[in-house]
Motif scaffolding. Structure first.
Motif, mmCIF file in Angstrom:
data_model
loop_
_atom_site.group_PDB
_atom_site.id
_atom_site.type_symbol
_atom_site.label_atom_id
_atom_site.label_comp_id
_atom_site.label_asym_id
_atom_site.label_seq_id
_atom_site.Cartn_x
_atom_site.Cartn_y
_atom_site.Cartn_z
ATOM 1 N N LYS A 352 1.012 -1.262 0.053
ATOM 2 C CA LYS A 352 0.054 -0.075 -0.176
ATOM 3 C C LYS A 352 0.729 1.025 -0.010
ATOM 4 N N LEU A 353 1.846 1.186 0.752
ATOM 5 C CA LEU A 353 2.723 2.355 0.937
ATOM 6 C C LEU A 353 3.523 2.813 -0.747
ATOM 7 N N GLN A 355 2.035 1.964 -3.662
ATOM 8 C CA GLN A 355 0.785 2.819 -4.224
ATOM 9 C C GLN A 355 0.753 4.160 -3.853
ATOM 10 N N LEU A 356 0.670 4.260 -2.505
ATOM 11 C CA LEU A 356 0.390 5.792 -1.897
ATOM 12 C C LEU A 356 1.693 6.600 -2.440
ATOM 13 N N ASN A 358 3.356 6.296 -5.339
ATOM 14 C CA ASN A 358 3.142 6.543 -6.738
ATOM 15 C C ASN A 358 1.936 7.715 -7.124
ATOM 16 N N GLU A 359 0.888 7.220 -6.338
ATOM 17 C CA GLU A 359 -0.170 8.102 -6.650
ATOM 18 C C GLU A 359 -0.399 9.354 -5.758
ATOM 19 N N VAL A 360 -0.081 9.441 -4.544
ATOM 20 C CA VAL A 360 -0.470 10.490 -3.775
ATOM 21 C C VAL A 360 0.846 11.514 -3.660
ATOM 22 N N TYR A 361 1.770 10.905 -3.093
ATOM 23 C CA TYR A 361 3.029 11.988 -2.859
ATOM 24 C C TYR A 361 3.481 12.534 -4.200
ATOM 25 N N ARG A 364 1.155 15.096 -5.082
ATOM 26 C CA ARG A 364 1.292 16.366 -4.146
ATOM 27 C C ARG A 364 2.449 17.154 -4.376
#
Length: 590
Positions: A352-353, A355-356, A358-361, A364
């Motif tokens: 999950k990290l 994925q996060l 790649n998609e969120v950080y 932002r």
């Protein structure tokens, strides 16, 4: 200490933790029982020592009181002697009559006293009659007034002791009682100070102290301790004996001498009791050590079985730490116990990290970069400076000096304010920016307030965060001087200097001041723009909690703001602060 133990416990491996927990769980009952038995035995020994001391000091008080009564009876027999009463009451007409009194009355009676009691050093009769002085045996009443016991004896109606530990002196004085007496006459016996208390320093062979007090006056003190730190200083004897401080290191017993109003104290160090408990303590320690060894052997195998899955999980975590988050973890078979669930959840968390990240950080980060670029696009420094330069030229040609000065000040102000997007600035440039702002405000306020500056050139080359000092000045003008209600001209003072190796900025005004309630929360109150809380946060993020702002203020008198920062030639975490604070706008506190 507690934090250090917890830190150590967190840093040891899990197998050691399991062994340690098992050992502690097994040893706790044994240790608790040993401590309880040791404490009970020590209490029993202390109570026995107290009983022995109580009996000893009670016997010593009886012996001392008996000795004092002997002295009192001895002087009373002389003071009530009818011949002595007649000798001090009559008026002598010649020396022969005096000689007969010496020979037949005074000398024979006084000579028997030292023979009967070896503690008596001398006896003296002080008389107000015309009896001439006779060696140390007879003296005038004027000589009595010079003696240290006189001030007490003159009001006494019975034999009175005078004891001086400093002078090693002991006197027993008594007025002469006689039916023939018409004048004041006194009898004084000088005693051997050391013989009076000779039995007190033999109560124990060593390691004890004995004290005799009359109120707060120390009449006698004897200390025989093996350790120098156990000795009680002379000036603290009375206070410590009557206080509670001695209970930590001594066993103390007090015995009153009611006939004299004296108190006899006997103390012995607690070490005399504790030394007797060392064999018991050693036995307890040996038992505890033996149990520890046995438990260690028994728990070693158990900890190995429990820790194996955790060691596998630890290796996976270390692999991610070395190679980064984006790695493929080796496949594992997870059990159904708590450790198996933990390993399974760890693998799921890593996925999950990834994925996060790649998609969120990344999204932002791109958003922040776009916002910074958008803000920078709104300000074209080259166009702005050229415009101000043109205004300045036009003002000079038109003879408008104030407009020219305003344009130059604005140019200097925004040049250091923008600082090419760099949050790091020299103290000198920050000072120049602040002074330019103040001069602009002076012109805008039609010079309604007076401005003073004091700048130490030695701080010029050090670095500090951009736009720290100017908002403080802006607050002083907008929220202080502009709201001034008392008559008179406003004043604004700023200074920068070195103080104890730190840079100290002071902004002082004589404005309306700040109420105590608001002043108490001024650094924690949220504001809609770039206010004092933001300045405090930036300073402490850069330099630590010991630096930042402090305020003093009086309503209708003014406010003083002090900013302290360390001397630095370069600032830490500049890239971080460029990202965090690159897009702020200067808005003063409401």
């Amino acid at each position: 200490m507690r934090k250090a133990i917890l830190r150590w416990y967190r840093n040891i491996n899990f197998r050691q933790k399991v062994s340690l927990v098992c050992i502690c769980a097994g040893l706790f009952p044994v240790l608790a029982l040993g401590i309880f038995c040791y404490g009970q035995i020590q209490t029993l020994l202390i109570n026995r020592e107290k009983q022995a001391e109580s009996e000893t000091v009670e016997q010593a008080a009886l012996v001392l009181q008996s000795r004092l009564d002997t002295y009192r009876n001895m002087i009373s027999n002389i003071a009530w002697n009818d011949n002595i009463g007649q000798a001090v009451s009559r008026t002598y007409s010649n020396n022969f009559e005096m000689y007969l009194t010496y020979r037949d009355i005074v000398d024979p009676l006084f000579a028997t006293v030292p023979l009967l009691n070896g503690d008596v050093l001398s006896e003296t009769l002080y008389t107000s009659s015309n009896l001439n002085p006779h060696g140390d045996t007879v003296q005038t009443i004027n000589e009595a007034k010079k003696m240290p016991w006189y001030s007490t004896a003159v009001h006494a109606t019975k034999p009175t002791f005078y004891i001086s530990r400093e002078n090693q002196a002991a006197y027993l004085s008594c007025p002469i009682f006689s039916a023939y007496q018409k004048r004041k006459n006194y009898l004084s016996i000088k005693l051997d100070y050391n013989k009076v208390y000779s039995q007190l320093d033999t109560l124990f062979t060593h390691n004890f102290g004995v004290f005799l007090l009359d109120g707060n006056t120390v009449l006698y003190a004897y200390q025989d301790f093996g350790r120098k730190e156990l000795m009680i200083p002379d000036g603290q004897i009375a206070a410590r004996l009557k206080g509670d401080s001695l209970r930590q290191n001594y066993i103390g017993i007090r015995q009153e001498l009611p006939s004299e109003g004296w108190s006899l104290y006997l103390i012995r160090p607690l070490n005399t009791v504790r030394n007797n408990t060392w064999p018991i303590l050693l036995t307890v320690l040996l038992v505890v050590i033996g149990c520890t060894v046995m438990l260690h052997l028994l728990t070693h195998f158990l900890s190995f079985v429990i820790v194996r899955p955790l060691e596998s999980l630890t290796r996976n975590m270390q692999s991610i730490e070395r190679n980064g988050l984006f790695i493929d973890l080796p496949p594992s078979e997870f059990g159904q116990d708590e450790i198996g669930v933990l390993s399974r959840q760890f693998h799921t968390m890593v996925e999950k990290l990834q994925q996060l990240v790649n998609e969120v950080y990344k999204a932002r980060t791109e958003k922040q970069e776009y916002e910074i670029k958008a803000l920078q696009a709104q300000i074209n420094p080259h166009f702005f400076y050229n415009s101000l330069s043109l205004i300045n030229s036009k003002a000079i040609l038109a003879g408008q000096d104030e407009i020219s000065e305003m344009a130059q000040l604005l140019s200097a102000f925004y040049r250091t304010t923008l600082n090419r997007g760099n949050p790091e600035i020299s103290v000198e440039d920050e000072w120049e920016n602040t002074v330019s702002y103040i001069k602009i405000q002076e012109m805008m306020h039609s010079h309604s307030f007076q401005f003073e500056e004091k700048f130490d050139p030695s701080v010029s080359g050090y670095k500090m965060p951009n736009l720290i000092l100017q908002p403080l000045v802006e607050n002083s003008i907008v929220h202080g001087i502009d709201h001034r209600v008392v008559p008179g001209r406003g004043q604004l003072k700023i200074s920068a200097e070195l103080e104890d190796g730190k840079i100290r900025f002071v902004v002082e005004d004589n404005g309306c001041g700040i109420s105590p309630a608001k002043l108490q929360n001024i650094l924690t109150t949220e504001s809609s723009g770039y206010g004092l809380q933001n300045i405090q946060r930036r300073i402490q993020l850069y330099f630590g909690k010991e630096f930042g702002l402090s305020f003093t203020s009086t309503v209708n008198e003014g406010t003083t703001v002090i900013l302290r920062i360390p001397t630095r030639t370069a600032l830490p975490n500049v890239d971080f602060f460029r990202q965090e604070f690159g897009n702020y706008q200067r808005i003063t506190d409401p």
